[in-house]
Write an enzyme that holds these catalytic residues in place. Structure first.
Site, PDB file in Angstrom:
ATOM      1  N   GLU A  91       0.830  -1.201   0.000  1.00 19.77           N
ATOM      2  CA  GLU A  91       0.000   0.000   0.000  1.00 19.77           C
ATOM      3  C   GLU A  91       0.870   1.259   0.000  1.00 19.77           C
ATOM      4  OE1 GLU A  91      -4.204  -1.310   1.809  1.00 19.77           O
ATOM      5  OE2 GLU A  91      -2.745  -0.882   3.367  1.00 19.77           O
ATOM      6  N   CYS A 104       3.540   8.588   1.079  1.00 24.95           N
ATOM      7  CA  CYS A 104       4.044   7.694   2.119  1.00 24.95           C
ATOM      8  C   CYS A 104       4.244   6.331   1.467  1.00 24.95           C
ATOM      9  CB  CYS A 104       3.020   7.626   3.258  1.00 24.95           C
ATOM     10  SG  CYS A 104       3.482   6.470   4.555  1.00 24.95           S
ATOM     11  N   CYS A 111       6.423  -6.817   7.243  1.00 23.84           N
ATOM     12  CA  CYS A 111       7.551  -6.347   8.050  1.00 23.84           C
ATOM     13  C   CYS A 111       7.927  -7.432   9.049  1.00 23.84           C
ATOM     14  CB  CYS A 111       7.183  -5.072   8.805  1.00 23.84           C
ATOM     15  SG  CYS A 111       8.572  -4.380   9.739  1.00 23.84           S
ATOM     16  N   CYS A 115       6.250  -5.079  15.676  1.00 24.71           N
ATOM     17  CA  CYS A 115       5.714  -4.140  16.679  1.00 24.71           C
ATOM     18  C   CYS A 115       4.246  -4.502  16.928  1.00 24.71           C
ATOM     19  CB  CYS A 115       5.844  -2.702  16.177  1.00 24.71           C
ATOM     20  SG  CYS A 115       7.533  -2.278  15.754  1.00 24.71           S
ATOM     21  N   CYS A 118       1.165  -2.497  15.339  1.00 28.19           N
ATOM     22  CA  CYS A 118       1.238  -2.123  13.925  1.00 28.19           C
ATOM     23  C   CYS A 118       0.650  -3.222  13.042  1.00 28.19           C
ATOM     24  CB  CYS A 118       2.704  -1.866  13.550  1.00 28.19           C
ATOM     25  SG  CYS A 118       2.972  -1.637  11.785  1.00 28.19           S
ATOM     26  N   GLY A 163       6.766  -1.780   6.214  1.00 28.46           N
ATOM     27  CA  GLY A 163       8.139  -2.270   6.249  1.00 28.46           C
ATOM     28  C   GLY A 163       9.111  -1.396   7.013  1.00 28.46           C
ATOM     29  N   GLU A 164      10.261  -1.977   7.259  1.00 29.86           N
ATOM     30  CA  GLU A 164      11.337  -1.292   7.975  1.00 29.86           C
ATOM     31  C   GLU A 164      12.422  -0.932   6.954  1.00 29.86           C
ATOM     32  OE1 GLU A 164      12.308   0.132  10.816  1.00 29.86           O
ATOM     33  OE2 GLU A 164      14.175   0.378   9.717  1.00 29.86           O
ATOM     34  N   SER A 195      11.800   6.674   8.338  1.00 32.30           N
ATOM     35  CA  SER A 195      11.451   6.337   9.715  1.00 32.30           C
ATOM     36  C   SER A 195      11.899   4.915  10.010  1.00 32.30           C
ATOM     37  CB  SER A 195       9.934   6.461   9.903  1.00 32.30           C
ATOM     38  OG  SER A 195       9.550   5.983  11.170  1.00 32.30           O
ATOM     39  N   SER A 218      11.532   5.597  15.799  1.00 29.99           N
ATOM     40  CA  SER A 218      10.309   5.247  16.534  1.00 29.99           C
ATOM     41  C   SER A 218      10.686   4.783  17.927  1.00 29.99           C
ATOM     42  CB  SER A 218       9.569   4.131  15.796  1.00 29.99           C
ATOM     43  OG  SER A 218       9.227   4.579  14.507  1.00 29.99           O
ATOM     44  N   LEU A 219      10.365   5.604  18.901  1.00 26.95           N
ATOM     45  CA  LEU A 219      10.819   5.340  20.271  1.00 26.95           C
ATOM     46  C   LEU A 219       9.724   4.643  21.088  1.00 26.95           C
ATOM     47  CD1 LEU A 219      13.592   5.980  21.320  1.00 26.95           C
ATOM     48  CD2 LEU A 219      12.765   8.223  22.051  1.00 26.95           C
ATOM     49  N   HIS A 220       8.622   5.312  21.293  1.00 26.78           N
ATOM     50  CA  HIS A 220       7.424   4.779  21.980  1.00 26.78           C
ATOM     51  C   HIS A 220       7.590   4.520  23.474  1.00 26.78           C
ATOM     52  CE1 HIS A 220       6.097   4.494  17.932  1.00 26.78           C
ATOM     53  NE2 HIS A 220       6.777   3.404  17.659  1.00 26.78           N
ATOM     54  N   ASN A 294      -3.347   4.625  16.280  1.00 23.13           N
ATOM     55  CA  ASN A 294      -4.408   4.292  15.330  1.00 23.13           C
ATOM     56  C   ASN A 294      -4.860   2.858  15.586  1.00 23.13           C
ATOM     57  OD1 ASN A 294      -4.353   6.770  13.881  1.00 23.13           O
ATOM     58  ND2 ASN A 294      -2.426   6.125  12.941  1.00 23.13           N
ATOM     59  N   CYS A 338      -0.813   5.921  10.209  1.00 26.15           N
ATOM     60  CA  CYS A 338       0.436   5.270  10.604  1.00 26.15           C
ATOM     61  C   CYS A 338       0.135   3.908  11.215  1.00 26.15           C
ATOM     62  CB  CYS A 338       1.160   6.082  11.665  1.00 26.15           C
ATOM     63  SG  CYS A 338       1.755   7.649  11.088  1.00 26.15           S
TER      64      CYS A 338
END
Ligand code: SAH
Ligand code: SF4
Length: 345
Positions: A91, A104, A111, A115, A118, A163-164, A195, A218-220, A294, A338
């Site tokens: 996508e 984007c 991935c 996570c 996600c 993906g990463e 990212s 991406s910390l979180h 999200n 996201c």
């Protein structure tokens, strides 16, 4: 067959010259691809028939057909389900803001990082995308803007789709080189952001190679154990090593860094959490992007409320001098926010 969208400009020149043709033909072809946003060799008329037949025999224009297109109810976000040559699906999201548009893009089908919150992580790893498959997504987005006669040209590209990207380093950086070419899509300095979940060797490599793109990490969570529960990749690249790599990035390049924080109600959005991240990144030239969680099928958490987000921002600003932005919630109704991309079959 060589995918023309996967070649950098010097590589395209070299290919055309290796066939004994003038570099002018490579220039025509490059314009056809990136100013004409071509989906095939189609009406490429500027090159002689012998060049064209060689191109037809040995190359292809890796256009990605759209299998499904959805538009958000506010009209600002469009999501494209694209099919790759082997049937895999990805996508791409096009976001329009006043005066500018952002694509984007995905760097992998699925991935491997897992996570928990996600949707892409929840589906697992499919395969790496080639540079051509990445560039094609941007061409697709640019074509949509062109067809809509939008004066708002494509201004930004973010590697925040599926993906990463640092798990597919070479293809991503090759795509970046192609996107930046000033005689093509010409995405200039500061217009591309990558990212990462925190792939330490990739961050160090970006710094050492002085890659001219923004980095978002991406910390979180500011706590190793807590973070590893949300982001399993944190076990492989622990927080202290990650922060060392971030400091290296900033000092080697003299550039600021972005941190992303999905705000999950009650989980990582209290004033204490804001203090913890403030202490962790204090002293770095940093900007924090806060993304209210999200919804995804596989994770029950709820997004933080507006007032928790504002409190988080106040702590960062007042106590640590850290600027932050709460990401606008766009495209949630079509699963284009996201962490929501999953490419249904
Ligand atoms: N793999 C990269 C880039 C893609 S995800 C990365 O993880 O950084 C882009 C951003 O969306 C990341 O910061 C990611 O952590 C965040 N994200 C993932 N799932 C989310 C969700 N459900 N709600 C809000 N943000 C999410
Ligand atoms: Fe992969 Fe990023 Fe999703 Fe984590 S947040 S699973 S790294 S796409």
């Amino acid at each position: 067959m060589t995918d023309l969208y996967g070649l950098t400009r010097p590589e395209l020149n070299a290919l055309v010259e290796s066939w004994g043709f003038s570099p002018d033909h490579a220039a025509s072809l490059w314009r056809h691809l990136y100013l004409g946003l071509a989906s095939s060799l189609g009406d490429l008329r500027e090159v002689p028939a012998r060049v064209r037949s060689r191109l037809e025999a040995e190359t292809r224009v890796g256009d990605l057909p759209v299998r499904l297109e959805t538009a958000s109810s506010d009209g600002f976000t469009r999501k494209f389900l694209l099919e790759l040559a082997d049937g895999a699906r990805i996508e791409t999201v096009l976001m329009r803001f006043t005066g500018r548009a952002t694509a984007c893009v995905s760097s992998q089908a699925g991935c491997a990082m897992g996570c928990v919150f996600c949707a892409t992580g929840q589906m697992g790893f499919g395969r790496q995308l080639s540079a051509g498959e990445i560039v094609s997504q941007v061409v697709r987005a640019a074509r949509v803007l062109l067809a809509a006669r939008e004066p708002k040209r494509l201004r930004n590209v973010v590697f925040m789709g599926m993906g990463e990207p640092l798990h597919n380093y070479d293809a991503v950086m090759r795509a970046v080189d192609i996107l930046r070419d000033p005689s093509g899509l010409a995405l200039g300095a500061g217009r591309i952001t990558l990212s990462t979940v925190g792939v330490v060797p990739g961050i160090r490599r970006m710094a050492d190679e002085a890659r001219p793109i923004h980095l978002a990490v991406s910390l979180h969570s500011a706590d190793q154990e807590e973070r590893a529960l949300l982001v399993p990749a944190a076990r492989r690249w622990p927080l202290d090593e990650l922060m060392d790599a971030c400091r290296h990035f900033c000092s080697a390049l003299g550039r600021r860094i972005f941190f992303e924080w999905a705000l999950i109600e009650g989980r990582n959005d209290t004033a204490d959490h804001a203090h913890a991240v403030g202490r962790l990144i204090r002293g770095l030239p940093a900007h924090v992007n806060l993304i209210p969680l999200n919804p995804t099928a596989g994770y029950p958490g709820a997004p933080s409320r507006g007032e928790a987000a504002r409190r988080f921002q106040r702590v960062l600003a007042d106590d640590y001098g850290l600027p932050s932005t709460v990401r606008q919630r766009r495209g949630i109704d079509i699963g284009a926010g996201c962490g929501q991309l999953a490419a249904p079959a």
